[in-house]
Write an enzyme that holds these catalytic residues in place. Structure first.
Site, PDB file in Angstrom:
ATOM      1  N   ASP A   1       0.959  -1.167   0.072  1.00 17.59           N
ATOM      2  CA  ASP A   1       0.156   0.049  -0.036  1.00 17.59           C
ATOM      3  C   ASP A   1       1.016   1.273   0.104  1.00 17.59           C
ATOM      4  O   ASP A   1       2.231   1.089   0.527  1.00 17.59           O
ATOM      5  CB  ASP A   1      -0.778  -0.111   1.183  1.00 17.59           C
ATOM      6  CG  ASP A   1      -1.587   1.325   1.538  1.00 17.59           C
ATOM      7  OD1 ASP A   1      -2.374   1.743   0.467  1.00 17.59           O
ATOM      8  OD2 ASP A   1      -1.592   1.779   2.517  1.00 17.59           O
TER       9      ASP A   1
ATOM     10  N   ASP B   1       0.027   4.958   0.855  1.00 16.76           N
ATOM     11  CA  ASP B   1      -0.006   5.913   2.035  1.00 16.76           C
ATOM     12  C   ASP B   1      -0.023   5.198   3.416  1.00 16.76           C
ATOM     13  O   ASP B   1      -0.976   4.282   3.579  1.00 16.76           O
ATOM     14  CB  ASP B   1      -1.439   6.889   1.839  1.00 16.76           C
ATOM     15  CG  ASP B   1      -1.358   7.590   0.584  1.00 16.76           C
ATOM     16  OD1 ASP B   1      -1.254   8.926   0.604  1.00 16.76           O
ATOM     17  OD2 ASP B   1      -1.449   7.093  -0.568  1.00 16.76           O
TER      18      ASP B   1
END
Length: 220
Positions: free
Chosen positions: A12, A14
């Site tokens: 992922d 952020d």
């Protein structure tokens, strides 16, 4: 603990790969300032960062997608963010070393994020890692976003591996939901924002990690 058969690592963006919270908080405060509101302290907005524009606008302005002015405020927020995309954003401590060791093992790595491509691609360039990633799947790369498995399944196809041979690392409940639906291994990034999903130990992850280098302990 080793995870059998893992041949790639997907991150992922952020809150897992990069600490984007300062620049997103600045964009939110620009919108608040336009409405005559004082800046929101970083510690208030930070936990909502993984929820993107939706979570940040709710935290900072009390608006939801059902609010009449949500669309206008969202575009203002995103425009401010695009102009100052990588001022204070940094890779999390330990991520560069982990990437180097993953590559030394000849394993591909990539990014799967709900962030739009207009932000993902330039941000990876500004962080000087775009040329190293085997794939970068954004929130508009498929018709669906996480927790739907489609973005992760696209990433697996782009690196020519079955989903079951991929490890996804994320900091939000939707990340583990997407990974499980895609048939991937999942490790929770305990250094991340952890969003609105509560205790990552309750997510059913294969592992809950406290630091990025612990990713290496899961790999063959």
């Amino acid at each position: 603990m080793k995870l059998n058969g893992v041949r790639a690592v997907l991150f992922d963006l952020d809150g897992t790969f990069a600490d984007t919270a300062p620049d997103l908080a600045r964009a939110l405060n620009r919108v608040r300032a336009e409405r005559g509101l004082a800046p929101l302290p970083p510690e208030v907005s930070r936990p909502h960062t993984s929820s993107g524009a939706r979570g940040l606008l709710k935290a900072g302005l009390g608006v939801t997608p059902e609010s009449p002015d949500y669309g206008v405020l969202r575009e203002k927020f995103l425009d401010h963010y695009e102009k100052e995309l990588c001022v204070d954003t940094r890779l999390f401590d330990g991520i560069p070393e982990v990437l180097a060791k993953i590559q030394a093992r000849r394993l591909p790595w990539g990014i799967v994020t709900n962030k739009g491509k207009r932000f993902t691609d330039p941000l990876l360039r500004l962080l000087a890692v775009d040329h190293l990633a085997a794939c970068a799947v954004s929130g508009d790369s498929t018709p669906h976003i996480k927790p739907h498995p489609a973005p992760l399944l696209l990433a697996a196809s782009l690196i020519s591996l079955p989903p079951g041979e991929c490890l996804y690392v994320g900091d939000d409940l939707r990340d583990v939901q997407a990974a499980r639906s895609a048939g991937m291994h999942f490790a929770a990034a305990g250094w991340g924002y952890l969003g609105e999903g509560g205790d990552p130990h309750a997510w059913g992850a294969d592992a809950v990690l406290s630091r990025p280098h612990e990713i290496l302990d899961l790999l063959p």
